[in-house]
Design a protein around this motif. Structure first.
Motif, PDB file in Angstrom:
ATOM      1  N   THR A  87      40.443 -28.473  -0.503  1.00 51.61           N
ATOM      2  CA  THR A  87      41.431 -29.540  -0.653  1.00 51.61           C
ATOM      3  C   THR A  87      42.687 -29.189   0.128  1.00 51.61           C
ATOM      4  OG1 THR A  87      42.646 -28.650  -2.572  1.00 51.61           O
ATOM      5  CG2 THR A  87      40.576 -29.806  -3.018  1.00 51.61           C
ATOM      6  N   GLY A  88      43.566 -30.157   0.263  1.00 53.47           N
ATOM      7  CA  GLY A  88      44.849 -29.872   0.874  1.00 53.47           C
ATOM      8  C   GLY A  88      45.451 -31.049   1.600  1.00 53.47           C
ATOM      9  N   CYS A  89      46.713 -30.871   2.021  1.00 56.21           N
ATOM     10  CA  CYS A  89      47.439 -31.895   2.739  1.00 56.21           C
ATOM     11  C   CYS A  89      48.707 -31.275   3.320  1.00 56.21           C
ATOM     12  CB  CYS A  89      47.798 -33.075   1.829  1.00 56.21           C
ATOM     13  SG  CYS A  89      48.876 -32.615   0.449  1.00 56.21           S
ATOM     14  N   TYR A  90      49.390 -32.023   4.129  1.00 54.46           N
ATOM     15  CA  TYR A  90      50.690 -31.635   4.673  1.00 54.46           C
ATOM     16  C   TYR A  90      51.758 -32.049   3.683  1.00 54.46           C
ATOM     17  CZ  TYR A  90      54.436 -31.197   8.179  1.00 54.46           C
ATOM     18  OH  TYR A  90      55.572 -30.843   8.880  1.00 54.46           O
ATOM     19  N   ASP A  91      52.763 -31.199   3.482  1.00 56.04           N
ATOM     20  CA  ASP A  91      53.782 -31.503   2.475  1.00 56.04           C
ATOM     21  C   ASP A  91      54.831 -32.490   2.964  1.00 56.04           C
ATOM     22  OD1 ASP A  91      55.389 -30.024   4.165  1.00 56.04           O
ATOM     23  OD2 ASP A  91      56.153 -28.676   2.608  1.00 56.04           O
ATOM     24  N   GLY A  92      54.709 -32.945   4.193  1.00 58.04           N
ATOM     25  CA  GLY A  92      55.645 -33.926   4.720  1.00 58.04           C
ATOM     26  C   GLY A  92      56.795 -33.343   5.502  1.00 58.04           C
ATOM     27  N   GLY A  93      56.919 -32.006   5.513  1.00 58.05           N
ATOM     28  CA  GLY A  93      58.048 -31.444   6.231  1.00 58.05           C
ATOM     29  C   GLY A  93      57.796 -30.116   6.913  1.00 58.05           C
ATOM     30  N   TYR A  94      56.828 -29.317   6.391  1.00 57.45           N
ATOM     31  CA  TYR A  94      56.676 -27.990   6.984  1.00 57.45           C
ATOM     32  C   TYR A  94      55.311 -27.370   6.698  1.00 57.45           C
ATOM     33  CZ  TYR A  94      58.140 -23.291   8.462  1.00 57.45           C
ATOM     34  OH  TYR A  94      58.253 -22.098   9.103  1.00 57.45           O
ATOM     35  N   PHE A  95      54.893 -27.343   5.422  1.00 55.97           N
ATOM     36  CA  PHE A  95      53.723 -26.573   5.014  1.00 55.97           C
ATOM     37  C   PHE A  95      52.447 -27.413   4.955  1.00 55.97           C
ATOM     38  CE2 PHE A  95      57.203 -24.099   3.071  1.00 55.97           C
ATOM     39  CZ  PHE A  95      56.913 -22.846   3.595  1.00 55.97           C
ATOM     40  N   PHE A  96      51.314 -26.735   5.231  1.00 54.95           N
ATOM     41  CA  PHE A  96      49.988 -27.253   4.915  1.00 54.95           C
ATOM     42  C   PHE A  96      49.529 -26.561   3.634  1.00 54.95           C
ATOM     43  CE2 PHE A  96      50.305 -27.734   9.523  1.00 54.95           C
ATOM     44  CZ  PHE A  96      49.854 -29.029   9.711  1.00 54.95           C
ATOM     45  N   MET A  97      49.371 -27.322   2.556  1.00 55.25           N
ATOM     46  CA  MET A  97      49.072 -26.737   1.255  1.00 55.25           C
ATOM     47  C   MET A  97      47.695 -27.184   0.781  1.00 55.25           C
ATOM     48  SD  MET A  97      52.740 -27.308  -0.642  1.00 55.25           S
ATOM     49  CE  MET A  97      52.421 -29.066  -0.755  1.00 55.25           C
ATOM     50  N   GLY A  98      47.055 -26.363  -0.046  1.00 51.99           N
ATOM     51  CA  GLY A  98      45.762 -26.742  -0.590  1.00 51.99           C
ATOM     52  C   GLY A  98      45.190 -25.658  -1.473  1.00 51.99           C
ATOM     53  N   GLU A  99      43.917 -25.804  -1.817  1.00 52.86           N
ATOM     54  CA  GLU A  99      43.244 -24.810  -2.636  1.00 52.86           C
ATOM     55  C   GLU A  99      41.739 -24.892  -2.394  1.00 52.86           C
ATOM     56  OE1 GLU A  99      43.793 -25.419  -6.809  1.00 52.86           O
ATOM     57  OE2 GLU A  99      43.575 -27.585  -6.661  1.00 52.86           O
ATOM     58  N   LEU A 100      41.068 -23.843  -2.819  1.00 52.60           N
ATOM     59  CA  LEU A 100      39.609 -23.762  -2.769  1.00 52.60           C
ATOM     60  C   LEU A 100      39.093 -23.702  -4.192  1.00 52.60           C
ATOM     61  CD1 LEU A 100      36.888 -23.393  -1.342  1.00 52.60           C
ATOM     62  CD2 LEU A 100      37.389 -20.928  -1.203  1.00 52.60           C
ATOM     63  N   LEU A 101      38.342 -24.722  -4.589  1.00 53.38           N
ATOM     64  CA  LEU A 101      37.784 -24.803  -5.932  1.00 53.38           C
ATOM     65  C   LEU A 101      36.306 -24.444  -5.901  1.00 53.38           C
ATOM     66  CD1 LEU A 101      39.312 -28.224  -7.055  1.00 53.38           C
ATOM     67  CD2 LEU A 101      40.200 -25.945  -7.564  1.00 53.38           C
ATOM     68  N   LEU A 102      35.852 -23.797  -6.952  1.00 57.84           N
ATOM     69  CA  LEU A 102      34.433 -23.517  -7.127  1.00 57.84           C
ATOM     70  C   LEU A 102      34.017 -24.101  -8.468  1.00 57.84           C
ATOM     71  CD1 LEU A 102      32.024 -22.122  -5.744  1.00 57.84           C
ATOM     72  CD2 LEU A 102      32.508 -20.110  -7.162  1.00 57.84           C
ATOM     73  N   THR A 103      33.080 -25.045  -8.432  1.00 61.48           N
ATOM     74  CA  THR A 103      32.666 -25.776  -9.627  1.00 61.48           C
ATOM     75  C   THR A 103      31.273 -25.359 -10.051  1.00 61.48           C
ATOM     76  OG1 THR A 103      33.993 -27.681  -8.963  1.00 61.48           O
ATOM     77  CG2 THR A 103      32.287 -28.058 -10.608  1.00 61.48           C
ATOM     78  N   ASP A 104      31.135 -24.997 -11.320  1.00 60.71           N
ATOM     79  CA  ASP A 104      29.842 -24.700 -11.915  1.00 60.71           C
ATOM     80  C   ASP A 104      29.222 -26.012 -12.372  1.00 60.71           C
ATOM     81  OD1 ASP A 104      27.753 -24.036 -13.771  1.00 60.71           O
ATOM     82  OD2 ASP A 104      28.612 -22.033 -13.969  1.00 60.71           O
ATOM     83  N   LEU A 105      28.118 -26.421 -11.786  1.00 64.92           N
ATOM     84  CA  LEU A 105      27.515 -27.709 -12.091  1.00 64.92           C
ATOM     85  C   LEU A 105      26.834 -27.747 -13.441  1.00 64.92           C
ATOM     86  CD1 LEU A 105      26.006 -28.544  -8.589  1.00 64.92           C
ATOM     87  CD2 LEU A 105      28.226 -29.169  -9.526  1.00 64.92           C
ATOM     88  N   GLU A 106      26.609 -26.592 -14.050  1.00 70.49           N
ATOM     89  CA  GLU A 106      26.001 -26.561 -15.377  1.00 70.49           C
ATOM     90  C   GLU A 106      27.042 -26.700 -16.479  1.00 70.49           C
ATOM     91  OE1 GLU A 106      23.744 -22.970 -15.469  1.00 70.49           O
ATOM     92  OE2 GLU A 106      22.012 -23.858 -14.456  1.00 70.49           O
ATOM     93  N   THR A 107      28.211 -26.100 -16.275  1.00 66.85           N
ATOM     94  CA  THR A 107      29.267 -26.159 -17.293  1.00 66.85           C
ATOM     95  C   THR A 107      30.330 -27.193 -16.970  1.00 66.85           C
ATOM     96  OG1 THR A 107      30.650 -24.469 -16.225  1.00 66.85           O
ATOM     97  CG2 THR A 107      28.922 -23.704 -17.721  1.00 66.85           C
ATOM     98  N   GLY A 108      30.430 -27.594 -15.695  1.00 66.51           N
ATOM     99  CA  GLY A 108      31.482 -28.504 -15.275  1.00 66.51           C
ATOM    100  C   GLY A 108      32.819 -27.838 -15.052  1.00 66.51           C
ATOM    101  N   ARG A 109      32.873 -26.510 -15.216  1.00 66.45           N
ATOM    102  CA  ARG A 109      34.136 -25.788 -15.085  1.00 66.45           C
ATOM    103  C   ARG A 109      34.443 -25.517 -13.617  1.00 66.45           C
ATOM    104  NH1 ARG A 109      35.350 -20.086 -15.125  1.00 66.45           N
ATOM    105  NH2 ARG A 109      37.497 -19.698 -15.812  1.00 66.45           N
ATOM    106  N   ALA A 110      35.701 -25.729 -13.228  1.00 71.98           N
ATOM    107  CA  ALA A 110      36.146 -25.465 -11.864  1.00 71.98           C
ATOM    108  C   ALA A 110      37.270 -24.441 -11.889  1.00 71.98           C
ATOM    109  CB  ALA A 110      36.626 -26.750 -11.196  1.00 71.98           C
ATOM    110  N   VAL A 111      37.227 -23.487 -10.963  1.00 67.04           N
ATOM    111  CA  VAL A 111      38.274 -22.480 -10.857  1.00 67.04           C
ATOM    112  C   VAL A 111      38.850 -22.532  -9.450  1.00 67.04           C
ATOM    113  CG1 VAL A 111      37.295 -20.959 -12.604  1.00 67.04           C
ATOM    114  CG2 VAL A 111      36.611 -20.687 -10.216  1.00 67.04           C
ATOM    115  N   SER A 112      40.134 -22.238  -9.345  1.00 68.61           N
ATOM    116  CA  SER A 112      40.825 -22.187  -8.061  1.00 68.61           C
ATOM    117  C   SER A 112      40.805 -20.741  -7.581  1.00 68.61           C
ATOM    118  CB  SER A 112      42.259 -22.691  -8.207  1.00 68.61           C
ATOM    119  OG  SER A 112      42.917 -22.696  -6.959  1.00 68.61           O
TER     120      SER A 112
END
Length: 515
Positions: free
Chosen positions: A139-164
C-alpha cells in the motif's frame, strides 16, 4: 451571482437575494446570511465513555451485490491454484479517512468471502504466497508535499488477521510484490521522498526479503535496510479497468457502488440516496431500484420537496475544479431533471425546520467546509465539516473535532449540545474517532463514526444509551450517512454503497451514565 435555469435553458434574470446579518455568541459568527429564491422556491444561504451494546436489527439491505465490501475495485489478483480472487477497493477519501481501503478475498466458484482487511493507505500491489494461505498486500501514496508513505501487510487467509511488516509507521510506498519462492518475496518500493529527486515518481528500489517461514514473521520486523536495494524503473500503472473486468467476469450483478452520502425515506416507503458517481437514486418498498441518475462526481445532499414530487440534490464539486458546484431538482417519478442552479460559491444544501431547502455557505475548504445542520430555523456555517441537527427547543447538537498539527488526538472528537442564545454547552461527549453523520429524534442523538461505531446519546444529558459497531453479514461496515426515519428507526448508508433500514430498539430510560 447564482443563476437559475430550467431543463433546456437558463433563466435570463438572476435570483433575488435578501441579506441578513450573521450573529453568534462572543463574536463567533455562527449564523450566516439568508438567501431567498423567487418563483416559490426559498433557500437559506444565509470522555470517552464505555456504553452498553444494543441490538441494531437490519430489516432491509439495498444495494447489496457480489464484492459489495470492496466498493469500487482498483486492483484484482487471482490465485488459480486455490480458486481465489483478491480484490482491492478504492480508498475512502474524505468520507472515510485513513484506515479504510478494503481488500476482499473471494472464492471464484461461489463468490463467498474468505477474508476482508482494511488498509491505512490505498492498495498498490498484492501477491498470493505460492504454498501458504497468505496474501501480501502493498500500500501507499504520496503525502502531497514530500514523502512517499505506505506499508506492507501480510494477511492470513485462514484467520483473517493482517500484520504490518515494515518497522516504521511511515514506511515506504510499496509499488510491486512478487513471490520468487516460498521464502523469498521481491519488493519494489518508492524512494522515501521526492526532494531534489525528479525521478522519484518513475523509479524505485527493488529488494528481496527472505524469511524461512512467513507464517511466523512478527509485525514491524522488516527494516529499511532490507528494502534499500538498487534503483530501477518503477512505473505506476492504473489497474482499475483490469479489476473491473475481473469482477464483472465473475458476476453480472456486480455494481461499483461506494460512499453513500445522504439517505431519506418518503411517506410511501421509497428510499432516496446520493453516493459517489450517482446524483440520486430511488428504491421501491419491494427492494427494486426505481431509477438512478449518474454523475461524474455524485450527489451530496438531499432535500425532498414538501409535496414529495421532486427532490433537490447538491452535487459534489471540488472548489478548485470546473464546472462549479451545482444544485439540481429531480422528478421523484423517474429522476428527470426539472431545474438546475449554478452556485457562485461552495454551499451545503440542508433542510430547514419548515421543510424547505436552504443553502449554507461552505467556506473555501471544499468538502471539509460543509456544515450540515438538519431542520434548522436559522442557517449555520463554519469552515469545518460538522454534521448536526437543531432540536425542537432551538438548541444545536453537532459533532466536530479539535484541530491538531499531528492529527486527531485522544478525546479530540466531540458531540456537543449547545444553547444558541448564550453559546453555552449543555453537555459534551468525547471520543477518539471522527463522526461521519448525526441525526436525532425527540429523545436520542445518533452518531455514526468512521471506525464503524454507532453511538446513541441521551438528548437531555449526553449520556450513552447504547453503542455498537455496525456489521452486515458478520462483517464490519463503515457508516457514511445516517437519518432517523421514525421512533428507533434509522436509515444508514455505508462506505461500500449499501443502504440499511435498521431498528435500534433502545431502552426506555438511559442505563449508562457519563461525565
Amino acid at each position: 451571482m447564482i443563476r437559475r435555469r430550467r431543463h433546456g435553458g437558463e433563466w435570463s434574470r438572476p435570483l433575488a437575494c435578501v441579506a441578513a446579518c450573521g450573529f453568534g455568541p462572543r463574536g463567533d459568527h455562527r449564523f450566516g446570511p439568508f438567501l431567498e429564491v423567487s418563483e416559490g422556491v426559498s433557500f437559506a444561504a444565509v470522555e470517552m465513555i464505555t456504553g452498553v451494546t444494543f441490538p441494531l436489527r437490519i430489516g432491509r439491505v439495498l444495494g447489496d451485490r457480489p464484492f459489495a465490501e470492496v466498493g469500487e475495485p482498483v486492483l484484482a489478483v487471482a490465485d488459480d491454484r486455490r480458486g481465489l480472487l483478491a480484490v482491492a477497493g478504492a480508498h475512502g477519501g474524505h468520507l472515510v479517512p485513513l484506515g479504510r481501503a478494503p481488500v476482499g478475498v473471494y472464492d471464484v466458484d461461489d463468490l463467498g468471502r474468505r477474508a476482508l482487511v482494511r488498509s491505512h493507505y490505498p492498495v498498490t500491489a498484492m501477491a498470493f504466497h505460492p504454498d501458504l494461505p497468505l496474501l501480501a498486500i502493498g500500500t501507499g501514496c504520496y503525502d502531497g508535499g514530500y514523502f512517499f508513505m505506505g506499508e506492507l501487510l501480510l494477511t492470513d487467509l485462514e484467520t483473517g488477521r493482517a500484520v504490518s511488516l515494515i518497522d516504521s509507521p511511515l514506511g515506504p510506498q510499496v509499488l510491486a510484490l512478487e513471490w520468487l519462492t516460498g521464502q523469498d518475496l521481491r519488493v519494489l518500493v518508492a524512494p522515501p521522498h521526492d526532494g531534489d529527486d525528479a525521478e522519484a515518481w518513475v523509479e524505485g528500489h527493488v529488494a528481496v526479503v527472505s524469511r524461512p517461514d512467513w507464517r511466523l514473521v512478527p509485525p514491524a520486523s522488516i527494516t529499511w535496510q532490507e528494502l534499500a536495494g538498487p534503483r530501477v524503473a518503477a512505473p505506476r500503472p492504473d489497474h482499475r479497468e483490469e479489476a473491473r473486468r475481473a469482477v464483472s467476469g465473475l458476476s453480472r450483478d456486480w455494481d461499483p457502488r461506494r460512499n453513500v452520502r445522504a439517505v431519506e425515506e418518503l411517506s410511501d416507503g421509497r428510499i432516496l440516496a446520493t453516493l459517489d458517481e450517482v446524483r440520486a437514486e430511488s428504491w421501491l418498498p419491494s427492494g427494486q431500484r426505481q431509477w438512478t441518475v449518474a454523475d461524474d462526481k455524485g450527489g451530496r445532499d438531499l432535500v425532498v420537496a414538501t409535496d414529495e414530487r421532486s427532490v433537490w440534490v447538491g452535487l459534489v464539486r471540488p472548489t478548485c475544479e470546473e464546472p462549479p458546484q451545482a444544485l439540481v431538482r429531480l422528478s421523484l417519478q423517474d429522476g428527470a431533471q426539472i431545474e438546475h442552479i449554478t452556485l457562485s460559491a461552495p454551499a451545503s444544501l440542508v433542510c430547514r425546520a419548515d421543510g424547505l431547502p436552504a443553502l449554507a455557505p461552505a467556506g473555501d475548504l471544499g468538502e471539509r467546509g460543509r456544515l450540515r445542520i438538519r431542520r434548522g430555523s436559522r442557517v449555520y456555517f463554519r469552515e469545518i465539516d460538522r454534521p448536526g441537527v437543531e432540536t425542537t427547543d432551538g438548541s444545536l447538537v453537532y459533532a466536530g473535532t479539535v484541530h491538531h498539527g499531528q492529527g486527531l488526538q485522544p478525546g479530540g472528537s466531540f458531540v456537543v449540545r449547545r444553547e444558541i442564545r448564550t453559546g453555552e454547552p449543555r453537555w459534551v461527549f468525547r471520543t477518539d474517532r471522527t463522526a461521519t453523520d448525526l441525526d436525532a429524534d425527540a429523545q436520542t442523538a445518533y452518531v455514526a463514526y468512521d471506525d464503524g461505531e454507532i453511538v446513541a446519546l441521551d438528548l437531555q444529558d449526553g449520556t450513552v444509551r447504547r453503542r455498537r459497531h455496525l456489521t452486515v453479514a458478520a462483517v464490519q461496515a463503515i457508516p457514511t450517512a445516517l437519518t432517523v426515519v421514525g421512533p428507533d428507526a434509522l436509515l444508514i448508508g455505508t462506505s461500500d454503497g449499501r443502504i440499511l433500514k435498521c431498528s435500534a430498539e433502545l431502552p426506555a430510560d438511559p442505563d449508562v451514565t457519563g461525565t
